[in-house]
Design a protein around this motif. Sequence first.
Motif, mmCIF file in Angstrom:
data_model
loop_
_atom_site.group_PDB
_atom_site.id
_atom_site.type_symbol
_atom_site.label_atom_id
_atom_site.label_comp_id
_atom_site.label_asym_id
_atom_site.label_seq_id
_atom_site.Cartn_x
_atom_site.Cartn_y
_atom_site.Cartn_z
ATOM 1 N N LEU A 596 55.443 50.712 8.937
ATOM 2 C CA LEU A 596 54.977 51.557 10.038
ATOM 3 C C LEU A 596 54.956 53.021 9.612
ATOM 4 O O LEU A 596 53.965 53.735 9.832
ATOM 5 C CB LEU A 596 55.877 51.360 11.257
ATOM 6 C CG LEU A 596 55.496 52.113 12.537
ATOM 7 C CD1 LEU A 596 54.166 51.628 13.072
ATOM 8 C CD2 LEU A 596 56.581 51.950 13.599
ATOM 9 N N ARG A 597 56.036 53.484 8.989
ATOM 10 C CA ARG A 597 56.092 54.868 8.523
ATOM 11 C C ARG A 597 55.021 55.159 7.473
ATOM 12 O O ARG A 597 54.392 56.226 7.484
ATOM 13 C CB ARG A 597 57.478 55.146 7.933
ATOM 14 C CG ARG A 597 58.589 55.265 8.960
ATOM 15 C CD ARG A 597 59.920 55.448 8.264
ATOM 16 N NE ARG A 597 61.008 55.595 9.224
ATOM 17 C CZ ARG A 597 62.295 55.638 8.896
ATOM 18 N NH1 ARG A 597 62.641 55.502 7.609
ATOM 19 N NH2 ARG A 597 63.223 55.782 9.817
ATOM 20 N N LYS A 598 54.834 54.203 6.553
ATOM 21 C CA LYS A 598 53.826 54.389 5.502
ATOM 22 C C LYS A 598 52.431 54.542 6.102
ATOM 23 O O LYS A 598 51.661 55.430 5.707
ATOM 24 C CB LYS A 598 53.864 53.185 4.551
ATOM 25 C CG LYS A 598 52.872 53.285 3.408
ATOM 26 C CD LYS A 598 52.953 52.058 2.503
ATOM 27 C CE LYS A 598 51.910 52.128 1.402
ATOM 28 N NZ LYS A 598 51.951 50.920 0.541
ATOM 29 N N ASN A 599 52.095 53.684 7.082
ATOM 30 C CA ASN A 599 50.777 53.768 7.717
ATOM 31 C C ASN A 599 50.609 55.065 8.512
ATOM 32 O O ASN A 599 49.526 55.641 8.545
ATOM 33 C CB ASN A 599 50.560 52.569 8.633
ATOM 34 C CG ASN A 599 50.305 51.293 7.853
ATOM 35 O OD1 ASN A 599 50.063 51.333 6.645
ATOM 36 N ND2 ASN A 599 50.380 50.154 8.519
ATOM 37 N N ILE A 600 51.684 55.512 9.164
ATOM 38 C CA ILE A 600 51.613 56.770 9.914
ATOM 39 C C ILE A 600 51.357 57.940 8.971
ATOM 40 O O ILE A 600 50.536 58.818 9.255
ATOM 41 C CB ILE A 600 52.916 56.993 10.724
ATOM 42 C CG1 ILE A 600 53.001 55.990 11.874
ATOM 43 C CG2 ILE A 600 52.967 58.422 11.270
ATOM 44 C CD1 ILE A 600 54.313 56.042 12.641
ATOM 45 N N MET A 601 52.043 57.950 7.838
ATOM 46 C CA MET A 601 51.833 59.026 6.853
ATOM 47 C C MET A 601 50.401 59.027 6.338
ATOM 48 O O MET A 601 49.758 60.082 6.233
ATOM 49 C CB MET A 601 52.814 58.866 5.693
ATOM 50 C CG MET A 601 54.254 59.191 6.052
ATOM 51 S SD MET A 601 55.379 58.923 4.658
ATOM 52 C CE MET A 601 54.747 60.109 3.485
ATOM 53 N N MET A 602 49.880 57.835 6.031
ATOM 54 C CA MET A 602 48.497 57.735 5.557
ATOM 55 C C MET A 602 47.515 58.195 6.623
ATOM 56 O O MET A 602 46.553 58.920 6.347
ATOM 57 C CB MET A 602 48.198 56.291 5.150
ATOM 58 C CG MET A 602 48.847 55.861 3.849
ATOM 59 S SD MET A 602 48.202 56.774 2.415
ATOM 60 C CE MET A 602 46.491 56.259 2.428
ATOM 61 N N SER A 603 47.759 57.796 7.868
ATOM 62 C CA SER A 603 46.844 58.175 8.952
ATOM 63 C C SER A 603 46.867 59.680 9.195
ATOM 64 O O SER A 603 45.838 60.276 9.535
ATOM 65 C CB SER A 603 47.198 57.422 10.237
ATOM 66 O OG SER A 603 48.468 57.822 10.729
ATOM 67 N N CYS A 604 48.035 60.319 9.018
ATOM 68 C CA CYS A 604 48.127 61.775 9.179
ATOM 69 C C CYS A 604 47.249 62.489 8.150
ATOM 70 O O CYS A 604 46.562 63.471 8.468
ATOM 71 C CB CYS A 604 49.577 62.240 9.029
ATOM 72 S SG CYS A 604 50.619 61.835 10.442
ATOM 73 N N ILE A 605 47.264 61.986 6.921
ATOM 74 C CA ILE A 605 46.409 62.566 5.879
ATOM 75 C C ILE A 605 44.937 62.383 6.245
ATOM 76 O O ILE A 605 44.119 63.316 6.110
ATOM 77 C CB ILE A 605 46.709 61.919 4.511
ATOM 78 C CG1 ILE A 605 48.136 62.246 4.079
ATOM 79 C CG2 ILE A 605 45.706 62.384 3.454
ATOM 80 C CD1 ILE A 605 48.601 61.491 2.839
ATOM 81 N N ILE A 606 44.578 61.197 6.744
ATOM 82 C CA ILE A 606 43.187 60.901 7.089
ATOM 83 C C ILE A 606 42.700 61.796 8.230
ATOM 84 O O ILE A 606 41.592 62.348 8.174
ATOM 85 C CB ILE A 606 43.022 59.414 7.482
ATOM 86 C CG1 ILE A 606 43.359 58.498 6.308
ATOM 87 C CG2 ILE A 606 41.606 59.148 7.975
ATOM 88 C CD1 ILE A 606 42.442 58.633 5.130
ATOM 89 N N VAL A 607 43.517 61.973 9.297
ATOM 90 C CA VAL A 607 43.061 62.782 10.439
ATOM 91 C C VAL A 607 42.920 64.251 10.056
ATOM 92 O O VAL A 607 42.029 64.949 10.561
ATOM 93 C CB VAL A 607 43.989 62.621 11.666
ATOM 94 C CG1 VAL A 607 43.903 61.228 12.244
ATOM 95 C CG2 VAL A 607 45.417 63.014 11.359
ATOM 96 N N ILE A 608 43.786 64.721 9.171
ATOM 97 C CA ILE A 608 43.661 66.116 8.711
ATOM 98 C C ILE A 608 42.375 66.293 7.916
ATOM 99 O O ILE A 608 41.646 67.279 8.093
ATOM 100 C CB ILE A 608 44.896 66.515 7.876
ATOM 101 C CG1 ILE A 608 46.133 66.604 8.779
ATOM 102 C CG2 ILE A 608 44.656 67.852 7.180
ATOM 103 C CD1 ILE A 608 47.427 66.788 8.028
ATOM 104 N N LEU A 609 42.073 65.331 7.041
ATOM 105 C CA LEU A 609 40.804 65.375 6.298
ATOM 106 C C LEU A 609 39.613 65.329 7.256
ATOM 107 O O LEU A 609 38.614 66.039 7.070
ATOM 108 C CB LEU A 609 40.735 64.208 5.310
ATOM 109 C CG LEU A 609 41.641 64.284 4.082
ATOM 110 C CD1 LEU A 609 41.552 62.994 3.274
ATOM 111 C CD2 LEU A 609 41.255 65.482 3.207
ATOM 112 N N GLY A 610 39.731 64.483 8.290
ATOM 113 C CA GLY A 610 38.655 64.397 9.282
ATOM 114 C C GLY A 610 38.459 65.698 10.018
ATOM 115 O O GLY A 610 37.313 66.112 10.278
#
Length: 661
Positions: A596-610
């Motif tokens: 769960l933490r790993k996916n949240i970290m990845m999603s944070c990077i993706i939304v910032i890029l977006g």
Amino acid sequence: MKKLIRLSGVIVIVLCVLFSIGYINYNQFNHPLGTNAMFHISLADSEYSKEKIISDLNNIAIKNDSLFLLQSSTADDINEQRNIYVFGDKEIEPRLMAVQEDQIYWLFNQLEGKLIPSDNIKETPLSGNYYVNDNKAVENDLMEWSNKSGAIVNYYESKTALSFWRSQLSRNGAMIGLITSILLSISLVLSWVVYRSRTRCIQVLNGKSILSIHLELLQRVGRYIFSGVFFGAMLSLIYMYFTMNIKNIVLVSKVSLVILIISIVLILMGTLALSVIFKPTRDLISKREFPARKYYRSNIIMCFVAILLAVLTLTPSIKLMEIAYRNYNQTKELQAFNDAVSVSFNASDLLESQEGLKEFKKVLRNQPVNSLILNLDLGSVIKLSSSDLGGYEKILIVNDNFMDKIELKDGSLEKTSLKQLPESCSEFLRGQLEVSLNKDSNIEQSISLYTYKGNELMALGQNAFIGGEISYPNSALVIKIDNPVEKLDVSGFLFPVTSTGNLFFMDSNAIKNELESSSIYGGILSIDSVTSSAMTVSQDLALTGLQYLLSSIIVLFMIVFSTRQNVNVWAKANKKRNYILAINGNFFDKLYRKVLRKNIMMSCIIVILGAILTLVISRYSDIKNATFAVVITEAIYITSMYFFFRKGVRKEFEKAALREE
């Protein structure tokens, strides 16, 4: 699952139609009749006659087997008609435009117009934008003619494919939605493959060939998609029937069909690719293995793409809805000026010549005393620092008529002078007023200064009636000019503020009659009601915002659906591990905390890029709304992921406890 795949077919065709409408509308106004380049002609310094210019342009077009197209409307029919003047004798082959003989049926607002030979140009000014198919020989001949005639010609080559589609991505709200709907369909197919993985393996054991299993999947998915497309096409035709004439229905249908075919081919190619990647084998049955890692990686990629697209669609949809809502409220606030009109000009060259400016000033002088309304928020034209503002929220330039039109509470205005203002503010205003006033006007004698405190004074930003800002500052420095026509410079102030709608007219008949009898009549683009202009812009922005919002809803659904699939696959793949940990006293939350933490970290990077990407490519974006989009997207993703993890892990634990597959 079958129903969801059918629904994705409905969504695909609806978004194909919406994308086609935006695509056609953009091309009709920016690339009429299939042209791909443009040149601008400025004739302010040319001594050639109008007939000579028309003849020369015709000769250049004929010499190069080309056509030059000039769009034009008159002040009387700007809302009903838009003509295209044609230079050259090449046969016209209309593309992305409904044309019958010489009659044009524009897609936008059901405008009509005509294809008119250039020899019939009368009042229309020749300065302006001309559209042409990109041709180096044409460009060279135009530059040579420019040197001879004294006209200024700027030639703009055709856009690259990358820049064109980037502009579509930022302007056409349905494009991202269409991309997402294709990805959604492929994501649903992936889920279908996951659910039928055991059945497909059994088919292999029963002697069915791998190829026939692939073809069966394509057939099933194609059937479901086409049934959804049929239903969506009926809905789209009903919508077009009530909003378009028959010729444009045919045009939009043709373009939509091409885009639909491309979309379905992409979906079927994705389906085939998934079927091949996750092909059934006897080995999987014999080892009782589930290819969880492959499924999980594919799903997580889909999910992260959806997260990126969500930020790209949510940011402009929030911004557009905010602007549309603000404009709608502003039209209600403008009821005090319900009969007022603003004037827009098509050919600034005509007016920026000395003769044109004199005629324009004559038109203003002949207006009734109470007709002219001046209101300009100086900060909308010039970037003002805190020292320039002198402690005020806004600096406004107004005239007596505006102050008389609004009813302010007694005591809200207090007279002041330049000497009483902070030194930095006073120096700034002197510099601005020296440029804005006539050279023979004395600053102290030409203006009256007031300080205002309250929340009832309307401040109009530039282009306030067509998407600009209308605000109500709590404090303002008001510069009142009693007779703006006589005291303000025509080229440095009066003409620009008229063009932006900050100088408008209460007596619509008087300004129309005066302009019709003047030599600058041909330079008018439109004479519009200030309230109807604001409402039209609001409606157009709301429509674009709704397209983005529809795309956002689809993307958010895809995030939730993909998250559900990711969790289910992970829980199934880790069923034995989770069961052992759970019976040894570990809480359920601990079983999936790491992933769960790993996916949240990845999603944070993706939304910032977006967010960064949408700020770069979208014209409807700012940091505030990009932040809102990031928060909304991340909240939906984390909430759905946590909910599905709790549910999915518990479900697989119960299966393991009961020895169920």
